[in-house]
Design a protein around this motif. Structure first.
Motif, PDB file in Angstrom:
ATOM      1  N   ASP A 380       0.778  -1.220   0.136  1.00 40.98           N
ATOM      2  CA  ASP A 380      -0.077   0.057   0.050  1.00 40.98           C
ATOM      3  C   ASP A 380       0.828   1.156  -0.129  1.00 40.98           C
ATOM      4  OD1 ASP A 380      -2.204  -1.657   0.376  1.00 40.98           O
ATOM      5  OD2 ASP A 380      -2.415  -1.550   2.445  1.00 40.98           O
ATOM      6  N   GLN A 381       2.055   1.141   0.574  1.00 41.68           N
ATOM      7  CA  GLN A 381       3.011   2.346   0.863  1.00 41.68           C
ATOM      8  C   GLN A 381       4.066   2.297  -0.370  1.00 41.68           C
ATOM      9  OE1 GLN A 381       2.969  -0.016   2.831  1.00 41.68           O
ATOM     10  NE2 GLN A 381       5.083  -0.813   3.214  1.00 41.68           N
ATOM     11  N   PRO A 382       4.478   3.436  -0.860  1.00 45.71           N
ATOM     12  CA  PRO A 382       5.252   3.519  -1.822  1.00 45.71           C
ATOM     13  C   PRO A 382       6.561   2.930  -1.409  1.00 45.71           C
ATOM     14  CG  PRO A 382       4.545   5.650  -1.383  1.00 45.71           C
ATOM     15  CD  PRO A 382       4.100   4.885  -0.553  1.00 45.71           C
ATOM     16  N   VAL A 383       7.366   2.305  -2.290  1.00 41.96           N
ATOM     17  CA  VAL A 383       8.486   1.662  -2.086  1.00 41.96           C
ATOM     18  C   VAL A 383       9.706   2.203  -3.063  1.00 41.96           C
ATOM     19  CG1 VAL A 383       9.762  -0.593  -2.033  1.00 41.96           C
ATOM     20  CG2 VAL A 383       7.353  -0.649  -1.616  1.00 41.96           C
ATOM     21  N   GLU A 384      10.466   3.091  -2.284  1.00 45.82           N
ATOM     22  CA  GLU A 384      11.691   3.730  -3.048  1.00 45.82           C
ATOM     23  C   GLU A 384      12.977   2.768  -3.233  1.00 45.82           C
ATOM     24  OE1 GLU A 384      12.407   7.422  -0.998  1.00 45.82           O
ATOM     25  OE2 GLU A 384      10.863   8.527  -2.249  1.00 45.82           O
ATOM     26  N   VAL A 385      13.384   2.781  -4.324  1.00 42.38           N
ATOM     27  CA  VAL A 385      14.585   1.909  -4.650  1.00 42.38           C
ATOM     28  C   VAL A 385      15.570   3.008  -5.428  1.00 42.38           C
ATOM     29  CG1 VAL A 385      13.293  -0.223  -4.771  1.00 42.38           C
ATOM     30  CG2 VAL A 385      13.653   1.358  -6.971  1.00 42.38           C
ATOM     31  N   TRP A 386      16.708   2.499  -5.554  1.00 39.73           N
ATOM     32  CA  TRP A 386      18.071   3.182  -6.097  1.00 39.73           C
ATOM     33  C   TRP A 386      18.277   2.394  -7.286  1.00 39.73           C
ATOM     34  CZ3 TRP A 386      20.079   7.818  -5.841  1.00 39.73           C
ATOM     35  CH2 TRP A 386      21.289   8.103  -6.172  1.00 39.73           C
ATOM     36  N   ALA A 387      18.029   2.947  -8.476  1.00 35.53           N
ATOM     37  CA  ALA A 387      18.181   2.102  -9.815  1.00 35.53           C
ATOM     38  C   ALA A 387      17.780   2.991 -10.861  1.00 35.53           C
ATOM     39  CB  ALA A 387      17.479   0.802 -10.035  1.00 35.53           C
ATOM     40  N   ASP A 388      18.176   2.445 -11.948  1.00 34.49           N
ATOM     41  CA  ASP A 388      18.017   3.126 -13.445  1.00 34.49           C
ATOM     42  C   ASP A 388      16.550   2.684 -14.059  1.00 34.49           C
ATOM     43  OD1 ASP A 388      17.587   3.908 -16.235  1.00 34.49           O
ATOM     44  OD2 ASP A 388      19.842   4.018 -16.271  1.00 34.49           O
ATOM     45  N   PRO A 389      15.729   3.604 -13.901  1.00 37.95           N
ATOM     46  CA  PRO A 389      14.170   3.416 -14.314  1.00 37.95           C
ATOM     47  C   PRO A 389      13.833   2.812 -15.537  1.00 37.95           C
ATOM     48  CG  PRO A 389      14.452   5.714 -13.096  1.00 37.95           C
ATOM     49  CD  PRO A 389      15.639   5.109 -13.389  1.00 37.95           C
ATOM     50  N   ARG A 416       4.892  -9.020  -8.652  1.00 43.31           N
ATOM     51  CA  ARG A 416       4.774  -8.918  -7.141  1.00 43.31           C
ATOM     52  C   ARG A 416       6.095  -8.191  -6.622  1.00 43.31           C
ATOM     53  NH1 ARG A 416       5.038 -14.064  -6.101  1.00 43.31           N
ATOM     54  NH2 ARG A 416       2.647 -14.130  -6.108  1.00 43.31           N
ATOM     55  N   ALA A 417       5.828  -7.090  -5.645  1.00 40.09           N
ATOM     56  CA  ALA A 417       6.674  -6.351  -5.179  1.00 40.09           C
ATOM     57  C   ALA A 417       6.700  -6.548  -3.595  1.00 40.09           C
ATOM     58  CB  ALA A 417       6.796  -4.956  -5.439  1.00 40.09           C
ATOM     59  N   ILE A 418       7.935  -6.881  -2.880  1.00 42.82           N
ATOM     60  CA  ILE A 418       7.849  -7.140  -1.633  1.00 42.82           C
ATOM     61  C   ILE A 418       8.808  -6.302  -0.768  1.00 42.82           C
ATOM     62  CG2 ILE A 418       7.856  -8.821   0.255  1.00 42.82           C
ATOM     63  CD1 ILE A 418       7.199 -11.112  -1.919  1.00 42.82           C
ATOM     64  N   PRO A 419       8.727  -5.264   0.116  1.00 43.74           N
ATOM     65  CA  PRO A 419       9.567  -4.761   0.913  1.00 43.74           C
ATOM     66  C   PRO A 419      10.438  -5.736   1.609  1.00 43.74           C
ATOM     67  CG  PRO A 419       7.379  -3.567   0.790  1.00 43.74           C
ATOM     68  CD  PRO A 419       7.354  -4.870   0.239  1.00 43.74           C
ATOM     69  N   CYS A 420      11.670  -5.366   1.656  1.00 39.58           N
ATOM     70  CA  CYS A 420      12.613  -6.322   2.513  1.00 39.58           C
ATOM     71  C   CYS A 420      13.666  -5.445   3.146  1.00 39.58           C
ATOM     72  CB  CYS A 420      13.059  -7.541   1.596  1.00 39.58           C
ATOM     73  SG  CYS A 420      14.317  -7.032   0.399  1.00 39.58           S
ATOM     74  N   GLU A 421      14.432  -6.139   4.081  1.00 32.72           N
ATOM     75  CA  GLU A 421      15.585  -5.296   4.754  1.00 32.72           C
ATOM     76  C   GLU A 421      16.755  -4.763   3.490  1.00 32.72           C
ATOM     77  OE1 GLU A 421      19.072  -6.325   8.027  1.00 32.72           O
ATOM     78  OE2 GLU A 421      17.611  -7.837   7.410  1.00 32.72           O
ATOM     79  N   GLU A 422      16.662  -5.524   2.611  1.00 32.68           N
ATOM     80  CA  GLU A 422      17.872  -5.021   1.716  1.00 32.68           C
ATOM     81  C   GLU A 422      17.087  -3.715   0.794  1.00 32.68           C
ATOM     82  OE1 GLU A 422      20.207  -7.567  -0.764  1.00 32.68           O
ATOM     83  OE2 GLU A 422      19.309  -9.243   0.450  1.00 32.68           O
ATOM     84  N   GLY A 423      15.645  -3.816   0.463  1.00 31.45           N
ATOM     85  CA  GLY A 423      15.194  -2.977  -0.502  1.00 31.45           C
ATOM     86  C   GLY A 423      13.802  -3.586  -0.691  1.00 31.45           C
ATOM     87  N   PRO A 496      17.446   3.541  -1.444  1.00 27.06           N
ATOM     88  CA  PRO A 496      18.242   4.473  -1.926  1.00 27.06           C
ATOM     89  C   PRO A 496      19.306   4.918  -0.900  1.00 27.06           C
ATOM     90  CG  PRO A 496      15.990   4.974  -2.118  1.00 27.06           C
ATOM     91  CD  PRO A 496      16.057   3.662  -1.322  1.00 27.06           C
ATOM     92  N   PRO A 497      20.387   5.568  -1.054  1.00 25.40           N
ATOM     93  CA  PRO A 497      21.360   5.849  -0.104  1.00 25.40           C
ATOM     94  C   PRO A 497      20.831   6.978   0.710  1.00 25.40           C
ATOM     95  CG  PRO A 497      22.106   6.914  -2.163  1.00 25.40           C
ATOM     96  CD  PRO A 497      20.823   5.921  -2.595  1.00 25.40           C
ATOM     97  N   LYS A 498      21.143   7.015   2.279  1.00 25.83           N
ATOM     98  CA  LYS A 498      20.732   8.176   3.059  1.00 25.83           C
ATOM     99  C   LYS A 498      21.248   9.550   2.638  1.00 25.83           C
ATOM    100  CE  LYS A 498      20.814   4.850   7.075  1.00 25.83           C
ATOM    101  NZ  LYS A 498      21.320   4.853   8.494  1.00 25.83           N
ATOM    102  N   GLU A 499      20.188  10.088   3.207  1.00 25.24           N
ATOM    103  CA  GLU A 499      20.725  11.796   2.707  1.00 25.24           C
ATOM    104  C   GLU A 499      22.003  12.053   3.227  1.00 25.24           C
ATOM    105  OE1 GLU A 499      18.873  13.530   1.066  1.00 25.24           O
ATOM    106  OE2 GLU A 499      17.022  12.112   0.782  1.00 25.24           O
ATOM    107  N   GLY A 500      22.851  12.731   2.271  1.00 29.20           N
ATOM    108  CA  GLY A 500      24.227  13.441   2.733  1.00 29.20           C
ATOM    109  C   GLY A 500      25.185  12.046   2.524  1.00 29.20           C
ATOM    110  N   ALA A 501      24.842  10.707   2.411  1.00 30.10           N
ATOM    111  CA  ALA A 501      25.718   9.603   2.150  1.00 30.10           C
ATOM    112  C   ALA A 501      26.172   9.627   0.683  1.00 30.10           C
ATOM    113  CB  ALA A 501      25.108   8.284   2.685  1.00 30.10           C
TER     114      ALA A 501
END
Length: 508
Positions: A380-389, A416-423, A496-501
């Motif tokens: 239900d909630q957005p899942v942000e990732v770090w990739a080339d769309p 299917r998209a499943i949030p996990c610890e890695e992303g 995604p990397p943390k802000e400032g990282a």
């Protein structure tokens, strides 16, 4: 023209290293035996004599503190206390380091009170060896040493008899200054021994160096044998002989290198076979549409030019085959760009659920036309990732297109998209015939098709392109399948990397 290095080979370097070590050790042995042996030996003798003299002085000081009279004059003769004499003998007998030595004890008049001889000849008490005009224990040379020790509080001196041995003398003064203690021992001919070793060393060095050269040659021969085998095997692989096997029975780094070389040769052989298969399959797929295009074009030209219905049908076949040929060439070009790195991955932060929604809309028409159903299972909630769309969209299309080609009787395939610890773990599932276990390790290889896919349309490059995309992103991916139940392709995108990282670049 090939350029050859002037540096020696590994075998020559090993021999040079071992011989250099041998020469270094010989030089160190020469230095210790000729330059350091005598000083080190004299230093050790000095320490032993000093310890003996200090022990005698300590014993005399203790006796004096206890009120004991160590010596007295009786009828013009100097008498020594029997108690002290016995204690001194017992103390000297316990010494285990210094065995051959003499002790001389004198009073304030510099006259000898007591002397103990455990050395022959003793230059202190057999003074004719150093004072030819006197044979008394109170000879001038000995008196001078006693005087010097009394003035300085201690003494260190060497005595040498003409043409004879030399001795070292160490002197100490008691705490109350009443007595002087001299202890002496002989010095072996260490200097002469060093000179003898120095004369013998060139011959010994030559023999040892010759032995070292022979040992270094044999060792280098044994050590470089696996390397020579690897070199010969590499030349055979370069000539196209991939069946070569290198002896890998060693349990060291060279054995590990040999095993890795064998593994590399097998992988190169498999890659070469895949390349030949790819060339053969692409050539076959290119030949088929080209033959059809040429045949129908000749038919249009020669037979059906005036028959519009037949002409249109044959022209449509020509167009379809040209499209298939274009798609095949495009797929090959796409795979080449992705795997070669010509198309770079440019990751950004975005909502992957939104991308899934956009991609799924492209399949509404074809699903409605064929009675299929694409199920979206998104959080239900957005899942942000770090990739080339754009690359992720292409990967999803490849996986969904593959699922449609293997759709099951129920006509359902799932994104299917499943949030996990890695992303985010993404899965594309179908309920088709499944993939045999022996085909799973090769399912992402170029132009590889399992036996169940024989005869189906497609270029066979979609999954290879997908794998190259995943590898550029550095994400984990895989496939799970059960024959008769369906297949699930999965991959995991990172947060995604943390802000400032600073984000780490994806692995190529």
């Amino acid at each position: 023209m090939a350029r050859f290095s002037a540096r020696p080979g590994i075998r020559a370097q090993l021999m040079l290293f071992l011989c250099s070590i041998c020469l270094l050790l010989l030089g160190l042995f020469w230095f210790l035996s000729t330059q350091m042996l005598e000083p080190l030996y004299n230093r050790r003798i000095e320490e032993q004599l000093s310890a003996q003299a200090d022990e005698i002085v300590r014993l005399m000081d203790t006796a004096t503190e206890n009120g004991e009279i160590l010596s007295s004059w009786d009828f013009g003769e100097l008498m020594v206390s029997d108690t002290f004499r016995e204690a001194l003998y017992q103390a000297l007998s316990k010494n285990s380091e210094l065995t051959n030595f003499c002790v001389d004890i004198s009073d304030t008049t510099l006259r000898n009170v007591l002397y103990i001889e455990n050395l022959y000849p003793c230059l202190l008490h057999n003074s004719t060896l150093i004072d030819s005009d006197s044979s008394s224990p109170n000879a001038p040379t000995v008196l001078q040493m006693r005087r010097t020790c009394r003035e300085n509080g201690q003494l260190l001196q060497s005595l040498r008899a003409p043409g004879g041995s030399s001795q070292m003398v160490v002197g100490r003064l008691t705490a109350d200054g009443s007595y002087t203690v001299l202890v002496t021992t002989s010095l072996v001919h260490v200097g002469e021994a060093g000179q003898v070793l120095g004369r013998m060393l060139p011959t010994i060095a030559a023999l040892i160096f010759a032995f070292a050269m022979a040992a270094a040659w044999l060792f280098s021969q044994w050590f470089t044998k696996p390397l020579r085998q690897l070199s010969a095997a590499a030349r055979q692989v370069a000539r196209g002989d991939f069946e070569i096997q290198v002896d890998s029975h060693r349990r060291d780094e060279l054995g590990s290198l040999a095993r890795e070389f064998d593994h590399m040769a097998r992988e190169v052989q498999r890659a070469a076979q895949m390349q030949r298969d790819l060339l053969a399959n692409v050539s076959h797929d290119l030949r088929t549409p080209l033959t059809l295009i040429k045949g129908y074009a000749e038919t249009v030209r020669d037979l059906t030019g005036d028959d519009k219905a037949h002409r249109d049908e044959q022209m449509n076949i020509i167009i379809d085959e040209a499209d298939r040929l274009t798609a095949l060439v495009s797929r090959v070009m796409e795979l080449s760009k992705v795997t070669s790195g010509a198309e770079k991955c440019e990751p950004v932060r975005f909502d992957f659920c939104q991308l899934c929604d956009e991609v799924s809309e492209r399949y509404d028409a074809i699903c409605a036309q064929n009675g299929w159903q694409l199920q979206l299972e998104l959080p239900d909630q957005p899942v942000e990732v770090w990739a080339d769309p754009s690359m992720m969209e292409r990967a999803l299309h490849n996986l969904l297109g593959n699922a449609m080609h293997h759709i099951g009787p129920d006509g359902v395939f799932i994104l299917r998209a499943i949030p996990c610890e890695e992303g985010c773990r993404v899965e594309v599932e179908d309920h088709g015939p499944g993939i045999p276990a022996e085909d799973l390790p090769y399912i992402f290889d170029r132009y590889y098709r399992s036996r169940a896919d024989a005869g189906k349309t497609g270029t066979g490059l979609g999954l290879s392109i997908t794998r190259a995309i995943f590898q550029q992103h550095g994400c984990r991916f895989g496939v799970e399948s059960t024959v008769g139940s369906g297949t699930t392709f999965w991959f995991i995108l990172k947060h995604p990397p943390k802000e400032g990282a600073k984000a780490k670049p994806p692995r190529s």
